[in-house]
Scaffold this motif. Structure first.
Motif, PDB file in Angstrom:
ATOM      1  N   ASP A  67       0.850  -1.190   0.000  1.00 25.73           N
ATOM      2  CA  ASP A  67       0.000   0.000   0.000  1.00 25.73           C
ATOM      3  C   ASP A  67       0.889   1.246   0.000  1.00 25.73           C
ATOM      4  N   GLU A  68       0.716   2.113  -0.974  1.00 30.73           N
ATOM      5  CA  GLU A  68       1.532   3.329  -1.110  1.00 30.73           C
ATOM      6  C   GLU A  68       1.457   4.191   0.146  1.00 30.73           C
ATOM      7  N   ARG A  69       0.276   4.314   0.715  1.00 33.52           N
ATOM      8  CA  ARG A  69       0.116   5.136   1.914  1.00 33.52           C
ATOM      9  C   ARG A  69       0.874   4.535   3.099  1.00 33.52           C
ATOM     10  N   ALA A  70       0.828   3.216   3.234  1.00 34.30           N
ATOM     11  CA  ALA A  70       1.539   2.555   4.322  1.00 34.30           C
ATOM     12  C   ALA A  70       3.043   2.731   4.150  1.00 34.30           C
ATOM     13  N   ARG A  71       3.538   2.611   2.925  1.00 30.41           N
ATOM     14  CA  ARG A  71       4.960   2.794   2.670  1.00 30.41           C
ATOM     15  C   ARG A  71       5.379   4.221   3.002  1.00 30.41           C
ATOM     16  N   GLU A  72       4.575   5.183   2.646  1.00 24.61           N
ATOM     17  CA  GLU A  72       4.901   6.582   2.927  1.00 24.61           C
ATOM     18  C   GLU A  72       4.886   6.845   4.433  1.00 24.61           C
ATOM     19  N   ASP A  73       3.945   6.240   5.142  1.00 29.31           N
ATOM     20  CA  ASP A  73       3.888   6.382   6.593  1.00 29.31           C
ATOM     21  C   ASP A  73       5.146   5.797   7.235  1.00 29.31           C
ATOM     22  N   ILE A  74       5.584   4.627   6.781  1.00 28.28           N
ATOM     23  CA  ILE A  74       6.807   4.005   7.294  1.00 28.28           C
ATOM     24  C   ILE A  74       8.013   4.884   6.984  1.00 28.28           C
ATOM     25  N   ALA A  75       8.069   5.395   5.755  1.00 26.13           N
ATOM     26  CA  ALA A  75       9.182   6.259   5.358  1.00 26.13           C
ATOM     27  C   ALA A  75       9.226   7.516   6.218  1.00 26.13           C
ATOM     28  N   ASP A  76       8.074   8.105   6.502  1.00 24.20           N
ATOM     29  CA  ASP A  76       8.028   9.296   7.358  1.00 24.20           C
ATOM     30  C   ASP A  76       8.556   8.975   8.767  1.00 24.20           C
ATOM     31  N   ARG A 127      12.309   8.628   8.648  1.00 23.78           N
ATOM     32  CA  ARG A 127      12.943   9.944   8.550  1.00 23.78           C
ATOM     33  C   ARG A 127      12.967  10.646   9.907  1.00 23.78           C
ATOM     34  N   ASP A 128      11.872  10.520  10.666  1.00 25.90           N
ATOM     35  CA  ASP A 128      11.834  11.105  12.010  1.00 25.90           C
ATOM     36  C   ASP A 128      12.908  10.488  12.905  1.00 25.90           C
ATOM     37  N   LEU A 129      13.076   9.170  12.820  1.00 24.55           N
ATOM     38  CA  LEU A 129      14.104   8.499  13.619  1.00 24.55           C
ATOM     39  C   LEU A 129      15.497   8.955  13.209  1.00 24.55           C
ATOM     40  N   LEU A 130      15.740   9.078  11.933  1.00 19.29           N
ATOM     41  CA  LEU A 130      17.045   9.555  11.464  1.00 19.29           C
ATOM     42  C   LEU A 130      17.311  10.978  11.931  1.00 19.29           C
ATOM     43  N   ALA A 131      16.289  11.798  11.908  1.00 22.29           N
ATOM     44  CA  ALA A 131      16.454  13.176  12.373  1.00 22.29           C
ATOM     45  C   ALA A 131      16.837  13.197  13.848  1.00 22.29           C
ATOM     46  N   LYS A 132      16.261  12.297  14.634  1.00 23.33           N
ATOM     47  CA  LYS A 132      16.607  12.220  16.054  1.00 23.33           C
ATOM     48  C   LYS A 132      18.077  11.848  16.238  1.00 23.33           C
ATOM     49  N   LEU A 133      18.601  11.031  15.354  1.00 24.90           N
ATOM     50  CA  LEU A 133      20.009  10.651  15.431  1.00 24.90           C
ATOM     51  C   LEU A 133      20.925  11.756  14.936  1.00 24.90           C
ATOM     52  N   GLY A 134      20.360  12.730  14.263  1.00 27.53           N
ATOM     53  CA  GLY A 134      21.170  13.822  13.753  1.00 27.53           C
ATOM     54  C   GLY A 134      21.949  13.442  12.506  1.00 27.53           C
ATOM     55  N   THR A 135      21.526  12.364  11.862  1.00 26.61           N
ATOM     56  CA  THR A 135      22.243  11.917  10.676  1.00 26.61           C
ATOM     57  C   THR A 135      21.368  11.931   9.433  1.00 26.61           C
TER      58      THR A 135
END
Length: 188
Positions: free
Chosen positions: A140-149, A152-160
């Motif tokens: 499901d495109e929406r589910a994939r986009e939700d996972i990707a978001d 991205r939030d987790l990566l932002a928390k790592l600062g990388t």
């Protein structure tokens, strides 16, 4: 007297030990122990001025190898620089042979509060498990986009988190582009 003057030593910069941690993270526990034993033997040979590690066996006591308070502090400093872990000046006396010292370093690397090896390995295993769970799922495109978001939030928390330059380039100002070049590409 030397031991009383400085009870622990750790490198000042946060990158100390990062290369060793990266190497160890790719190994299983037995391989990690062997790598740390090799490190201890090598650094002990250096501290004693030996050209090789032949005399520095895993079970041979440091005192029988000729360690005194000065060479013990030298070994502690070498291992602290290689691992990035705070180590006491009494390290050689608390852990009387290379094998015991390697075990101690392995334990310390796992709980040193700097993203210890155990934490890194647990996170890596969990990410691998998540990646395997995602294989073939989330059609499901929406589910994939939700996972990707969420990722991205987790990566932002790592600062990388890296910027997707293709997506943001058109909307970026000149200052943002120059800032990106200076900061992320290391070009001045």
């Amino acid at each position: 007297r030397v031991l009383a003057e400085d009870s622990s030593e750790a490198p000042d910069d946060d990158t100390a030990g990062s290369e060793l941690r990266a190497t160890l993270a790719g190994l299983n526990q037995a391989e990690q122990q062997a790598a740390l034993l090799t490190l201890v033997r090598s650094e002990a040979a250096q501290a004693l001025g030996h050209s090789g590690t032949a005399e520095i066996t895993a079970a041979k006591p440091f005192k029988d190898l000729g360690f005194d308070s000065l060479t013990a502090v030298d070994l502690r400093n070498r291992l602290a620089a290689a691992t990035g872990v705070r180590l006491p000046a009494t390290l050689v006396f608390d852990h009387p042979n290379p094998q015991q010292l390697a075990v101690r370093l392995h334990e310390q690397l796992g709980k040193d509060g700097k993203g210890g090896l155990a934490d890194v390995l647990d996170i890596r295993r969990e990410l691998t498990r998540i990646g395997e769970a995602l294989d073939g799922t989330a059609q499901d495109e929406r589910a994939r986009e939700d996972i990707a978001d969420h990722l991205r939030d987790l990566l932002a928390k790592l600062g990388t988190a890296e910027r997707d330059t293709a997506t943001h380039l058109d909307a970026a100002t000149d200052d943002e582009i120059f800032d990106y070049i200076d900061r992320d590409l290391g070009v001045s």
